[in-house]
Write a protein that holds these residues in place. Structure first.
Motif, PDB file in Angstrom:
ATOM      1  N   UNK A  42       0.761  -1.317  -0.059  1.00 36.10           N
ATOM      2  CA  UNK A  42      -0.012  -0.033  -0.112  1.00 36.10           C
ATOM      3  C   UNK A  42       0.802   1.294   0.004  1.00 36.10           C
ATOM      4  N   UNK A  43       0.365   2.531  -0.913  1.00 41.18           N
ATOM      5  CA  UNK A  43       1.359   3.490  -0.836  1.00 41.18           C
ATOM      6  C   UNK A  43       1.288   4.368   0.492  1.00 41.18           C
ATOM      7  N   UNK A  44       2.544   4.633   0.936  1.00 41.67           N
ATOM      8  CA  UNK A  44       2.647   5.380   2.068  1.00 41.67           C
ATOM      9  C   UNK A  44       3.301   6.573   1.929  1.00 41.67           C
ATOM     10  N   UNK A  45       3.163   7.566   2.741  1.00 39.42           N
ATOM     11  CA  UNK A  45       3.897   8.728   2.791  1.00 39.42           C
ATOM     12  C   UNK A  45       5.384   8.838   2.917  1.00 39.42           C
TER      13      UNK A  45
ATOM     14  N   UNK B  99       3.722   8.279  10.945  1.00 39.24           N
ATOM     15  CA  UNK B  99       3.009   8.977   9.593  1.00 39.24           C
ATOM     16  C   UNK B  99       3.500   8.299   8.450  1.00 39.24           C
ATOM     17  N   UNK B 100       4.727   7.546   8.330  1.00 40.04           N
ATOM     18  CA  UNK B 100       5.273   7.367   7.063  1.00 40.04           C
ATOM     19  C   UNK B 100       4.768   5.690   6.886  1.00 40.04           C
ATOM     20  N   UNK B 101       4.277   5.356   8.096  1.00 38.69           N
ATOM     21  CA  UNK B 101       4.045   3.955   7.730  1.00 38.69           C
ATOM     22  C   UNK B 101       2.382   3.852   7.328  1.00 38.69           C
ATOM     23  N   UNK B 102       1.488   4.537   7.799  1.00 39.64           N
ATOM     24  CA  UNK B 102       0.004   4.413   7.710  1.00 39.64           C
ATOM     25  C   UNK B 102      -0.161   4.616   6.102  1.00 39.64           C
ATOM     26  N   UNK B 103      -0.978   3.839   5.383  1.00 42.16           N
ATOM     27  CA  UNK B 103      -1.304   3.930   4.313  1.00 42.16           C
ATOM     28  C   UNK B 103      -2.013   5.283   4.002  1.00 42.16           C
ATOM     29  N   UNK B 104      -1.808   5.758   2.706  1.00 38.63           N
ATOM     30  CA  UNK B 104      -2.315   7.104   2.240  1.00 38.63           C
ATOM     31  C   UNK B 104      -3.985   7.024   2.051  1.00 38.63           C
TER      32      UNK B 104
END
Lengths: 81, 182
Positions: A42-45, B99-104
Motif C-alpha cells: 500500500x502506498x505510504x507517505x 505517519x510514514x507507515x500508515x497507508x495514504x
C-alpha cells in the motif's frame, strides 16, 4: 415514515445514479498472507518528502551521510589512537 | 420484501448447520456491503477486508443473530459499519504515531475543480452524513433501520439526511450550472 427527500430533486438523483461501484471478485475467507502483502504494497507517505521539496533540505540530505561518515571515522580514530 | 424473508430463511438454515446457506447469503449480500463500505472509504482493499471480516464475525457468532430483532441485511450492515469505524480509528492512531507507515487515504488526494463529480461530492460530505445518505439512497433503507445500523436516534438520521442533501446540492451546483449553460 416521512417521504423521500430525493424525490423533489431530479438532478441530484441523476447525479447520485452515476456513482457506480465495481465489485471485485474475492473469497469469503480472508487470507492473512495476502493481507500482509497488501499492507506492504500500500502506498505510504514519503518521510523525506519535506526535505526534498526545499533546496536547503536537499543539500542537507546530501551532506548528512558525509558528516555521519566523518563523525564515525573520527570516533574510530580517537578510540584506536 | 420476499428477498429479505429468503435471507432470514437462509440464516436460520445456516444456524441449523446448513453450510451452503452461508454461501448463498454471501453471494447475495457481498455486493451491497462492499458498495456501502467502498462509497464510505474509497479504499478497495479496506472494503474487501471489512466484507470478509463481517462474514468471519457472522460465522463465529452465528447464534447471536435473532430475526425478531431485525433483518439480516441490517445486522450485517451494522457489523460492517462498526468494523469500518474501528479500522479507520486504528489507522488514524497509526498515522499519528508513525505517519510514514500508515497507508495514504484516497480522500486526501481529491483534486479541487470547479466541476465536481458525484464521487468527490459524496467524499467531501462529513463521515456522519455520508453514511446516512448512502444507506438511504443506494440501499433503500428506511430511516428506522438506518438509526439502528448507525446507533443514533431517528431524529438525528433525519437531520443528517437533510444537511447532507443540502450540502450535496451546493457542491454540485457548479456542475449543474455549467451543464445547463452548454
Amino acid at each position: 415514515m416521512s417521504q423521500d427527500p430525493f424525490k423533489q430533486d431530479r438532478h441530484l438523483r441523476t447525479k447520485l445514479d452515476e456513482y457506480h461501484v465495481d465489485v471485485p471478485d474475492f473469497p469469503m475467507k480472508p487470507s492473512r498472507w495476502i493481507r500482509f502483502i497488501n499492507l506492504l504494497a500500500s502506498p505510504a507517505k514519503d518521510p523525506l518528502d519535506p526535505l526534498i521539496s526545499t533546496p536547503s533540505g536537499l543539500i542537507l540530505l546530501k551532506i548528512a551521510p558525509i558528516i555521519g561518515t566523518a563523525v564515525v571515522t573520527l570516533i574510530q580514530i580517537l578510540m584506536f589512537l | 420484501m420476499i428477498l429479505s424473508e429468503r435471507e432470514e430463511e437462509w440464516m436460520t438454515a445456516y444456524q441449523n448447520g446448513d453450510e451452503d446457506a452461508l454461501e448463498r447469503i454471501y453471494t447475495l449480500l457481498k455486493q451491497p456491503i462492499y458498495s456501502f463500505i467502498f462509497r464510505c472509504t474509497r479504499d478497495e482493499q479496506l472494503s474487501i477486508d471489512i466484507v470478509q471480516d463481517t462474514f468471519v464475525k457472522l460465522q463465529r457468532y452465528k447464534h447471536h443473530y435473532n430475526p425478531k430483532h431485525g433483518k439480516l441485511k441490517s445486522y450485517l450492515f451494522q457489523t460492517a459499519y462498526r468494523l469500518m469505524i474501528t479500522k479507520l480509528n486504528r489507522r488514524k492512531k497509526w498515522r499519528s504515531l508513525l505517519p510514514f507507515l500508515a497507508p495514504l487515504q484516497q480522500s486526501e488526494e481529491l483534486p479541487h475543480s470547479d466541476r465536481m463529480t458525484i464521487r468527490e461530492a459524496v467524499a467531501r460530505l462529513p463521515d456522519i452524513q455520508r453514511a446516512v445518505v448512502l444507506l438511504f439512497y443506494y440501499h433503500d433503507m428506511p430511516q428506522e433501520e438506518i438509526a439502528q445500523i448507525l446507533g443514533i436516534p431517528i431524529g438525528t438520521v433525519k437531520s443528517r439526511l437533510h444537511a447532507a442533501i443540502k450540502k450535496l446540492k451546493k457542491e454540485l451546483e457548479g456542475g449543474y450550472n455549467e451543464s445547463g449553460s452548454l
